[in-house]
Design a protein around this motif. Sequence first.
Motif, PDB file in Angstrom:
ATOM      1  N   ASP A  37      -1.857  31.461 -26.124  1.00  0.00           N
ATOM      2  CA  ASP A  37      -1.655  31.826 -27.600  1.00  0.00           C
ATOM      3  C   ASP A  37      -0.729  31.068 -28.284  1.00  0.00           C
ATOM      4  O   ASP A  37      -0.692  30.651 -29.383  1.00  0.00           O
ATOM      5  CB  ASP A  37      -1.362  33.395 -27.781  1.00  0.00           C
ATOM      6  CG  ASP A  37      -1.374  33.516 -29.284  1.00  0.00           C
ATOM      7  OD1 ASP A  37      -2.561  33.711 -30.015  1.00  0.00           O
ATOM      8  OD2 ASP A  37      -0.263  34.195 -29.731  1.00  0.00           O
ATOM      9  N   ILE A  38       0.394  30.915 -27.576  1.00  0.00           N
ATOM     10  CA  ILE A  38       1.488  30.031 -28.027  1.00  0.00           C
ATOM     11  C   ILE A  38       1.417  28.419 -27.920  1.00  0.00           C
ATOM     12  O   ILE A  38       1.255  27.673 -29.115  1.00  0.00           O
ATOM     13  CB  ILE A  38       2.834  30.133 -27.444  1.00  0.00           C
ATOM     14  CG1 ILE A  38       3.467  31.728 -27.779  1.00  0.00           C
ATOM     15  CG2 ILE A  38       3.901  29.271 -27.679  1.00  0.00           C
ATOM     16  CD1 ILE A  38       4.397  32.149 -26.750  1.00  0.00           C
ATOM     17  N   SER A  39       0.611  28.178 -26.860  1.00  0.00           N
ATOM     18  CA  SER A  39       0.290  26.778 -27.030  1.00  0.00           C
ATOM     19  C   SER A  39      -0.962  26.196 -27.430  1.00  0.00           C
ATOM     20  O   SER A  39      -1.112  25.077 -28.042  1.00  0.00           O
ATOM     21  CB  SER A  39       0.047  26.377 -25.350  1.00  0.00           C
ATOM     22  OG  SER A  39      -1.219  26.855 -24.844  1.00  0.00           O
ATOM     23  N   GLY A  40      -1.896  27.252 -28.049  1.00  0.00           N
ATOM     24  CA  GLY A  40      -3.046  26.967 -28.717  1.00  0.00           C
ATOM     25  C   GLY A  40      -4.197  26.167 -27.913  1.00  0.00           C
ATOM     26  O   GLY A  40      -5.203  25.997 -28.311  1.00  0.00           O
ATOM     27  N   GLY A  41      -3.909  26.484 -26.585  1.00  0.00           N
ATOM     28  CA  GLY A  41      -5.236  26.383 -25.847  1.00  0.00           C
ATOM     29  C   GLY A  41      -5.068  26.607 -24.536  1.00  0.00           C
ATOM     30  O   GLY A  41      -4.194  27.575 -24.123  1.00  0.00           O
ATOM     31  N   PRO A  42      -6.141  26.699 -23.506  1.00  0.00           N
ATOM     32  CA  PRO A  42      -6.220  27.228 -22.550  1.00  0.00           C
ATOM     33  C   PRO A  42      -5.361  26.673 -21.217  1.00  0.00           C
ATOM     34  O   PRO A  42      -4.933  25.397 -21.191  1.00  0.00           O
ATOM     35  CB  PRO A  42      -7.775  27.168 -22.069  1.00  0.00           C
ATOM     36  CG  PRO A  42      -8.209  26.005 -22.676  1.00  0.00           C
ATOM     37  CD  PRO A  42      -7.526  25.782 -23.750  1.00  0.00           C
ATOM     38  N   LEU A  43      -5.167  27.566 -20.395  1.00  0.00           N
ATOM     39  CA  LEU A  43      -4.463  26.995 -18.902  1.00  0.00           C
ATOM     40  C   LEU A  43      -5.387  26.195 -18.311  1.00  0.00           C
ATOM     41  O   LEU A  43      -6.558  26.344 -18.492  1.00  0.00           O
ATOM     42  CB  LEU A  43      -3.959  28.315 -18.344  1.00  0.00           C
ATOM     43  CG  LEU A  43      -2.706  28.962 -18.937  1.00  0.00           C
ATOM     44  CD1 LEU A  43      -2.522  30.434 -17.977  1.00  0.00           C
ATOM     45  CD2 LEU A  43      -1.463  28.324 -18.795  1.00  0.00           C
ATOM     46  N   GLY A  44      -5.015  25.305 -17.581  1.00  0.00           N
ATOM     47  CA  GLY A  44      -5.946  24.271 -16.792  1.00  0.00           C
ATOM     48  C   GLY A  44      -6.175  24.627 -15.367  1.00  0.00           C
ATOM     49  O   GLY A  44      -7.175  25.175 -14.858  1.00  0.00           O
ATOM     50  N   SER A  45      -4.933  24.571 -14.502  1.00  0.00           N
ATOM     51  CA  SER A  45      -5.081  24.912 -13.095  1.00  0.00           C
ATOM     52  C   SER A  45      -3.522  25.420 -12.610  1.00  0.00           C
ATOM     53  O   SER A  45      -2.755  25.308 -13.423  1.00  0.00           O
ATOM     54  CB  SER A  45      -5.444  23.461 -12.506  1.00  0.00           C
ATOM     55  OG  SER A  45      -4.344  22.474 -12.758  1.00  0.00           O
ATOM     56  N   ALA A  46      -3.830  25.455 -11.248  1.00  0.00           N
ATOM     57  CA  ALA A  46      -2.607  26.022 -10.560  1.00  0.00           C
ATOM     58  C   ALA A  46      -2.647  25.851  -9.221  1.00  0.00           C
ATOM     59  O   ALA A  46      -3.621  25.522  -8.581  1.00  0.00           O
ATOM     60  CB  ALA A  46      -2.517  27.410 -10.943  1.00  0.00           C
ATOM     61  N   ASP A  47      -1.375  25.372  -8.620  1.00  0.00           N
ATOM     62  CA  ASP A  47      -1.244  25.360  -7.127  1.00  0.00           C
ATOM     63  C   ASP A  47      -0.597  26.535  -6.808  1.00  0.00           C
ATOM     64  O   ASP A  47       0.311  27.150  -7.354  1.00  0.00           O
ATOM     65  CB  ASP A  47      -0.124  24.181  -6.938  1.00  0.00           C
ATOM     66  CG  ASP A  47      -0.821  22.861  -7.315  1.00  0.00           C
ATOM     67  OD1 ASP A  47      -1.880  22.554  -7.421  1.00  0.00           O
ATOM     68  OD2 ASP A  47       0.052  21.859  -7.713  1.00  0.00           O
ATOM     69  N   LEU A  48      -1.260  27.045  -5.697  1.00  0.00           N
ATOM     70  CA  LEU A  48      -0.550  28.292  -5.068  1.00  0.00           C
ATOM     71  C   LEU A  48      -0.445  28.157  -3.627  1.00  0.00           C
ATOM     72  O   LEU A  48      -1.088  27.301  -2.864  1.00  0.00           O
ATOM     73  CB  LEU A  48      -1.537  29.442  -5.307  1.00  0.00           C
ATOM     74  CG  LEU A  48      -2.824  29.621  -5.013  1.00  0.00           C
ATOM     75  CD1 LEU A  48      -3.130  30.320  -3.539  1.00  0.00           C
ATOM     76  CD2 LEU A  48      -3.774  30.154  -6.037  1.00  0.00           C
ATOM     77  N   VAL A  49       0.555  29.135  -3.130  1.00  0.00           N
ATOM     78  CA  VAL A  49       0.731  29.158  -1.880  1.00  0.00           C
ATOM     79  C   VAL A  49       1.038  30.508  -1.749  1.00  0.00           C
ATOM     80  O   VAL A  49       1.494  31.310  -2.205  1.00  0.00           O
ATOM     81  CB  VAL A  49       2.242  28.426  -1.406  1.00  0.00           C
ATOM     82  CG1 VAL A  49       2.502  28.880   0.195  1.00  0.00           C
ATOM     83  CG2 VAL A  49       2.245  26.938  -1.526  1.00  0.00           C
ATOM     84  N   LEU A  50       0.377  31.227  -0.523  1.00  0.00           N
ATOM     85  CA  LEU A  50       0.210  32.545   0.025  1.00  0.00           C
ATOM     86  C   LEU A  50       0.752  32.684   1.347  1.00  0.00           C
ATOM     87  O   LEU A  50       0.187  32.156   2.337  1.00  0.00           O
ATOM     88  CB  LEU A  50      -1.316  33.217  -0.464  1.00  0.00           C
ATOM     89  CG  LEU A  50      -1.312  34.703  -0.076  1.00  0.00           C
ATOM     90  CD1 LEU A  50      -0.562  35.237  -1.254  1.00  0.00           C
ATOM     91  CD2 LEU A  50      -2.850  35.177  -0.187  1.00  0.00           C
ATOM     92  N   GLU A  51       1.676  33.537   1.508  1.00  0.00           N
ATOM     93  CA  GLU A  51       2.155  33.980   2.848  1.00  0.00           C
ATOM     94  C   GLU A  51       2.330  35.299   2.763  1.00  0.00           C
ATOM     95  O   GLU A  51       2.823  36.202   2.042  1.00  0.00           O
ATOM     96  CB  GLU A  51       3.215  32.984   3.376  1.00  0.00           C
ATOM     97  CG  GLU A  51       4.543  33.032   2.245  1.00  0.00           C
ATOM     98  CD  GLU A  51       5.834  32.086   2.553  1.00  0.00           C
ATOM     99  OE1 GLU A  51       6.010  32.394   3.920  1.00  0.00           O
ATOM    100  OE2 GLU A  51       6.095  31.539   2.056  1.00  0.00           O
ATOM    101  N   ALA A  52       2.653  35.973   3.951  1.00  0.00           N
ATOM    102  CA  ALA A  52       2.949  37.313   4.514  1.00  0.00           C
ATOM    103  C   ALA A  52       4.241  37.396   4.696  1.00  0.00           C
ATOM    104  O   ALA A  52       4.893  36.481   5.507  1.00  0.00           O
ATOM    105  CB  ALA A  52       2.012  37.787   5.503  1.00  0.00           C
ATOM    106  N   ILE A  53       5.253  38.176   4.013  1.00  0.00           N
ATOM    107  CA  ILE A  53       6.508  38.425   4.280  1.00  0.00           C
ATOM    108  C   ILE A  53       6.853  39.920   4.561  1.00  0.00           C
ATOM    109  O   ILE A  53       5.805  40.863   4.103  1.00  0.00           O
ATOM    110  CB  ILE A  53       7.670  37.976   3.437  1.00  0.00           C
ATOM    111  CG1 ILE A  53       6.989  38.547   2.019  1.00  0.00           C
ATOM    112  CG2 ILE A  53       7.224  36.376   3.112  1.00  0.00           C
ATOM    113  CD1 ILE A  53       8.143  38.205   0.817  1.00  0.00           C
ATOM    114  N   THR A  54       8.009  40.435   5.121  1.00  0.00           N
ATOM    115  CA  THR A  54       8.432  41.725   5.058  1.00  0.00           C
ATOM    116  C   THR A  54       9.314  42.111   4.052  1.00  0.00           C
ATOM    117  O   THR A  54       9.863  41.197   3.320  1.00  0.00           O
ATOM    118  CB  THR A  54       8.946  42.035   6.523  1.00  0.00           C
ATOM    119  OG1 THR A  54      10.149  41.179   6.442  1.00  0.00           O
ATOM    120  CG2 THR A  54       8.006  42.078   7.469  1.00  0.00           C
ATOM    121  N   ALA A  55       9.194  43.431   3.500  1.00  0.00           N
ATOM    122  CA  ALA A  55       9.773  43.814   2.161  1.00  0.00           C
ATOM    123  C   ALA A  55      11.411  43.825   2.512  1.00  0.00           C
ATOM    124  O   ALA A  55      11.756  44.799   3.298  1.00  0.00           O
ATOM    125  CB  ALA A  55       9.263  45.212   1.844  1.00  0.00           C
TER     126      ALA A  55
END
Length: 254
Positions: free
Chosen positions: A176-194
């Motif tokens: 809404d603020i930028s006036g355009g859509p997000l494009g892409s994302a890089d992600l990393v997913l891993e398991a950790i303990t709390a």
Amino acid sequence: MTLHPIRGAAGVRRADRARQVADVLRQQIHAGAFADALPTEAALTAEFDVSRNTVRDALALLKDEGLIERAPKVGTHVAQRKYEHGLDALRGLKETLRGHGEVRNEVRAARLVAAPPAVARRLRIRPGEQAVYIERLRCLGDLPLSLDMTYLVPDIGEQVIARDLETNDVFALIEDISGGPLGSADLVLEAITADAHSAATLQMPEGGALLLLERLTRLEDDRPVDLEYIRMRGDRITMRGNLIRPADDDWRLI
């Protein structure tokens, strides 16, 4: 040529078979295959072609995970289901869980901070420049699901924290603020303990399973705007995606 024998069912330990059965049942539970009660031990024994003790071991694994409840003369029932979070689309938690209930955000911090050097590099801002830091506990109703720590580029972030963060996804505010859509994302997913703090905040046992999602999100013009570190309860959220094998991969055997 040396032929290697195939290890048949007779050579598989009961613990291995129990784990295999548990993996299939776990997926069925998450997919909603069982409305409430699971099939009887006798039915599962026949379905998986294993001993009743193997079935009992498999069900014990699922019970230890908190997925099922077991009681004499009552049978085996689903105790809780996980909420699916997709990996093949760029969506916020509120968008992801639409239809499951209201996502509520407890805003724990929303302020300008000196960006750590590693964060500044990822967001492409100058060393020593301030970023906007947001920390939110995200709940589905009264159930805590994730603890989100977000760094935003300052020009957009300062406008984001002036908006309603309790009921909106940050993604929607950025667009809404930028006036355009997000494009892409890089992600990393891993398991950790709390750790003790995360466990207390998410109302889960210390040392319990967490999914840590690190995600760097860009605008449509490839400008990075949002770097997140999201701790999600492993007992409440499962990640799901759809992967396509690239046509140019060399699959030939060596």
